[in-house]
Design a protein around this motif. Sequence first.
Motif, PDB file in Angstrom:
ATOM      1  N   LYS A   6     -70.883 -12.596 -33.684  1.00 46.76           N
ATOM      2  CA  LYS A   6     -72.197 -13.084 -34.113  1.00 46.76           C
ATOM      3  C   LYS A   6     -73.323 -12.175 -33.644  1.00 46.76           C
ATOM      4  CE  LYS A   6     -71.399 -18.028 -34.461  1.00 46.76           C
ATOM      5  NZ  LYS A   6     -71.707 -19.350 -33.907  1.00 46.76           N
ATOM      6  N   LYS A  71     -68.619 -11.689 -40.478  1.00 49.77           N
ATOM      7  CA  LYS A  71     -69.893 -12.291 -40.101  1.00 49.77           C
ATOM      8  C   LYS A  71     -70.079 -13.654 -40.789  1.00 49.77           C
ATOM      9  CE  LYS A  71     -73.066 -10.260 -38.154  1.00 49.77           C
ATOM     10  NZ  LYS A  71     -73.564 -10.237 -36.778  1.00 49.77           N
ATOM     11  N   ARG A  72     -69.716 -13.707 -42.064  1.00 50.51           N
ATOM     12  CA  ARG A  72     -69.840 -14.940 -42.819  1.00 50.51           C
ATOM     13  C   ARG A  72     -68.893 -16.018 -42.266  1.00 50.51           C
ATOM     14  NH1 ARG A  72     -69.002 -13.512 -48.601  1.00 50.51           N
ATOM     15  NH2 ARG A  72     -70.560 -11.916 -48.261  1.00 50.51           N
ATOM     16  N   ASN A  74     -67.774 -16.301 -39.209  1.00 51.19           N
ATOM     17  CA  ASN A  74     -68.124 -16.740 -37.862  1.00 51.19           C
ATOM     18  C   ASN A  74     -69.536 -17.293 -37.721  1.00 51.19           C
ATOM     19  OD1 ASN A  74     -65.706 -16.151 -36.354  1.00 51.19           O
ATOM     20  ND2 ASN A  74     -66.087 -14.034 -36.914  1.00 51.19           N
ATOM     21  N   LYS A  75     -70.172 -17.610 -38.813  1.00 46.22           N
ATOM     22  CA  LYS A  75     -71.523 -18.201 -38.728  1.00 46.22           C
ATOM     23  C   LYS A  75     -71.439 -19.653 -38.350  1.00 46.22           C
ATOM     24  CE  LYS A  75     -74.485 -15.301 -41.358  1.00 46.22           C
ATOM     25  NZ  LYS A  75     -75.381 -15.133 -42.458  1.00 46.22           N
TER      26      LYS A  75
END
Length: 75
Positions: A6, A71-72, A74-75
């Motif tokens: 993140k 990234k998407r 682990n948001k």
Amino acid sequence: MNHKIKNTPIWKLGLRFSIVFFIISAIIKIIMSVLMKDFSDYVKTEQFRNYMIGLGVFSMIYGFLMASLQKRKNK
């Protein structure tokens, strides 16, 4: 691990994925070339140069795609 992903910028994460993919793919190609052809002559050819350039471009695309997916996720 989620906290690290993140906080890492997408360009750093993409660059890491790209470098790892490029190194692994290049090592596999070089090993296959050593086994199949006269390596010293093959490395000097335009075909090998174009392959490495194409591999570099593909690894950059793949790396940044994987970074954005991570990234998407682990948001």
